[in-house]
Design an enzyme around this catalytic site. Structure first.
Site, PDB file in Angstrom:
ATOM      1  N   ARG A  84       1.222   9.845  11.159  1.00 51.10           N
ATOM      2  CA  ARG A  84       0.636   8.753  11.387  1.00 51.10           C
ATOM      3  C   ARG A  84      -0.204   9.232  12.827  1.00 51.10           C
ATOM      4  NH1 ARG A  84       2.548   3.287  12.046  1.00 51.10           N
ATOM      5  NH2 ARG A  84       0.930   1.863  12.341  1.00 51.10           N
ATOM      6  N   LYS A 109       9.030  -0.849   5.114  1.00 48.35           N
ATOM      7  CA  LYS A 109       8.652   0.638   4.483  1.00 48.35           C
ATOM      8  C   LYS A 109       9.865   0.767   3.490  1.00 48.35           C
ATOM      9  CE  LYS A 109      11.044   3.296   8.167  1.00 48.35           C
ATOM     10  NZ  LYS A 109      10.843   4.158   9.030  1.00 48.35           N
ATOM     11  N   ARG A 147       1.529   8.989  16.579  1.00 47.58           N
ATOM     12  CA  ARG A 147       1.873   7.302  16.778  1.00 47.58           C
ATOM     13  C   ARG A 147       2.710   7.254  18.125  1.00 47.58           C
ATOM     14  NH1 ARG A 147       7.056   5.818  12.918  1.00 47.58           N
ATOM     15  NH2 ARG A 147       8.650   7.019  14.545  1.00 47.58           N
ATOM     16  N   LYS A 206       2.602   4.827   0.914  1.00 49.27           N
ATOM     17  CA  LYS A 206       3.248   5.400   2.430  1.00 49.27           C
ATOM     18  C   LYS A 206       2.751   6.960   2.032  1.00 49.27           C
ATOM     19  CE  LYS A 206       7.004   5.533   5.636  1.00 49.27           C
ATOM     20  NZ  LYS A 206       6.485   7.132   5.988  1.00 49.27           N
ATOM     21  N   GLU A 235       0.839  -1.159  -0.155  1.00 51.61           N
ATOM     22  CA  GLU A 235       0.020  -0.010   0.076  1.00 51.61           C
ATOM     23  C   GLU A 235       0.982   1.106   0.089  1.00 51.61           C
ATOM     24  OE1 GLU A 235      -1.214   0.666   4.606  1.00 51.61           O
ATOM     25  OE2 GLU A 235      -2.157  -1.096   3.519  1.00 51.61           O
ATOM     26  N   GLU A 265      -3.450   8.103   8.258  1.00 53.24           N
ATOM     27  CA  GLU A 265      -2.409   9.020   7.960  1.00 53.24           C
ATOM     28  C   GLU A 265      -3.361  10.315   7.994  1.00 53.24           C
ATOM     29  OE1 GLU A 265       1.712   9.973   7.263  1.00 53.24           O
ATOM     30  OE2 GLU A 265       0.683   8.092   7.808  1.00 53.24           O
TER      31      GLU A 265
END
Length: 551
Positions: free
Chosen positions: A236, A411, A257, A231, A229, A282
């Site tokens: 976050r 990531k 986060r 980024k 998916e 996000e």
């Protein structure tokens, strides 16, 4: 107070994380209640005193020292607390020893209850009775800017280690606790049960990803076991909403986060949280259905109040990644594939345009993912593609585990932008860097009315090694051509100057800067001693990096 001062002093000189954790654990094990609880509150940023502010400290030192000498010293040291601690003169007029330093709990409780007129007298008395380290610790306590390399997470982890408690369990009850945290210490030491929290919208520690190692991971990790998916270039967050006790409305909260509550900064997001769930996603700014550059989101961050105009001009939105809880049921122990299906159904039923689903990438192999990473516009609308930082690769069977577990999430960020810029100005750093010029303003060339000139385009203060810091500091001192308070102007002509290779994640228009540009996460990539300043980049190079919506 002395034990707390010694702790801060040792932490400030200890670079290793595990060693810092050991120092904190030892202090928490030995310090009595409520002193250790107030120390924990200070380390986690949960202690403040409304009548003790930096301006008042400046007034106190101005009454005791030569203001010119203080200004020169502050310029050199670079830290207000450290400067005052070093310069504070002894008030003794005879051989009478100063009063014994008060315990930390006395300092905190007296400052919390003291009025505006009483606070300066209290601080003067304590400063007179403490040594340099004690004064420094007291002033750090007052200002809140510790700068000892301890995050809130590390401090909570050290507390958890007192009794073998999982630090993530501490995180989950944290927002229902208050200083001096005596029930927390009783629990981790086995003297009481887990603190009961009535918070209906707790923070759930975030699951994080490891950077993908292209040489080691690609070709080894089975693509069929992962889902890719986008980024996104935002921050976050967790958006949590639940019915209030007694059924009177809902309790809504927005966390970063790391667990910081930013609800007050985004009332427009809170207003649309009308469900019983916890969403991981996000935070972005979206206008007319398109994701805006990170610079727009920055205009909303770190504000105490957010007016109607700011909300209208920069409307916040959430692009959802995961569903952590639904209707009071914790979903984190379910596999990602199941959570994703539930998230899709949940958002379809929610029908809220400010909370949408982060699309997954159709390509199901490494070659396809590499193409998506390189050219997001192949899969997304242009504006959205420009807000992509890279890819997230997640195992389909992964449960939602706090922290950064190995082998589950990766990531794969896009390569940073690189330019060659010229060092123009330098300023001393703080803490251990206070003796070095470590904050750098750099520029690129442009054609002005008077000919070719350098224009500042950014600032950076990390990315270099300690050895490189010493090299740059030496260059700054040997090539200073002007001084503006704490800032030194460094020689920067076409023939003489230091070229820096600067890496950054993105670029936006900014009317606040002379160049009209603002960089995202700039850092020094390397020193280009081999290049003369005349070969540095031009402003046109940076303009080419702008998102098409701002070009």
């Amino acid at each position: 107070m002395l034990a707390f001062a010694q702790l801060l002093d040792r932490l400030s000189y200890e670079p290793r994380r595990l060693a810092k954790e050991a120092l904190l654990k030892a202090y928490f094990a030995e310090a009595p209640d409520p002193d250790r609880g107030y120390a924990l509150a200070t380390l986690t940023g949960n202690l403040s005193f409304k009548n003790a502010k930096p301006a008042m400290l400046r007034t106190l030192i101005a009454d005791r020292t030569d203001p010119v000498l203080f200004a020169l010293s502050y310029d050199f040291v670079g830290d207000l607390s450290e400067t005052i601690a070093l310069m504070w003169p002894s008030a003794a007029v005879d051989d009478t020893p100063p009063a014994a330093p008060p315990p930390l709990r006395v300092v905190v409780e007296r400052l919390a209850s003291a009025g505006k007129a009483e606070t300066p007298r209290l601080l003067e008395t304590w400063l007179d009775g403490l040594d340099e380290t004690g004064r420094w610790a007291l002033l750090k306590l007052v200002t809140g800017g510790l700068r000892v390399g301890v995050s809130a997470r590390l401090a909570k982890t050290a507390v958890a280690r007192l009794g073998g408690v999982d630090p993530n369990e501490v995180e989950e009850v944290w927002h229902g606790l208050a200083p001096p945290y005596e029930d927390l210490f009783a629990w981790v030491e086995g003297r009481a049960g887990k603190p009961e929290t009535t918070d209906p919208v707790p923070f759930r520690p975030a699951m994080l990803a490891h950077p993908l190692d292209e040489e080691k991971d690609i070709g080894v990790l089975p693509a069929s076991s992962f889902r890719a998916e986008w980024k996104w270039d935002g921050i976050r967050v967790q958006a949590v909403c639940a019915p209030a006790a007694g059924g009177a409305g809902h309790v809504r909260r927005l966390y970063t986060r790391t667990g910081e509550d930013i609800s007050g900064t985004f009332p427009d997001i809170l207003a649309v949280l009308d469900f019983h769930a916890a969403i991981d996603g996000e935070l972005l700014v979206k206008r007319d259905g398109a994701v805006r550059p990170f610079g727009d989101l920055q205009k909303r961050l770190n504000r105490k109040t957010v007016g109607a105009k700011l909300q209208k001009d920069y409307p916040a939105a959430i692009r959802a990644y995961d569903l952590l809880a639904l209707d009071g049921v914790d979903l984190r122990d379910r596999p990602l594939a199941e959570r994703r299906r539930m998230l899709e159904d949940f958002l379809a039923g929610l029908g809220e345009p400010r909370i949408d689903l982060s699309p997954q990438i159709p390509a199901g192999d490494w070659a396809g993912w590499a193409r998506a990473r390189k050219s997001p516009a192949t899969f997304l609308p242009r504006e959205d593609a420009e807000a992509v930082e890279g890819l997230m690769l997640k195992r389909l069977d992964s449960v939602y585990v706090p922290g950064r577990p190995k082998g589950l999430w990766y990531k794969w960020k896009r390569d940073p932008f690189l330019i060659d810029a010229v060092l123009m100005y330098a300023q001393r750093g703080h803490g251990k860097r206070s003796s070095f010029y470590s904050d750098y303003t750099f520029g690129v060339w442009r054609r002005g009315a008077g000919g070719e000139e350098l224009v500042p385009v950014g600032k950076a203060y990390f990315g270099f090694t300690d050895e490189e810091l010493q090299q740059i500091d030496r260059f700054v001192r040997n090539h200073t051509v002007n001084r503006f308070g704490p800032v030194r102007e460094v020689e920067h002509t076409a023939e003489t100057g230091l070229v820096l290779e600067v890496a950054f994640e993105g670029l936006n228009r900014s009317p606040r800067h002379k160049s009209g540009l603002a960089m995202r996460f700039p850092r020094i990539s390397r020193l280009r001693w081999d290049k003369p300043p005349s070969e540095a980049d031009w402003i046109e190079t940076l303009n080419a990096f702008l998102p098409s919506s701002e070009a």
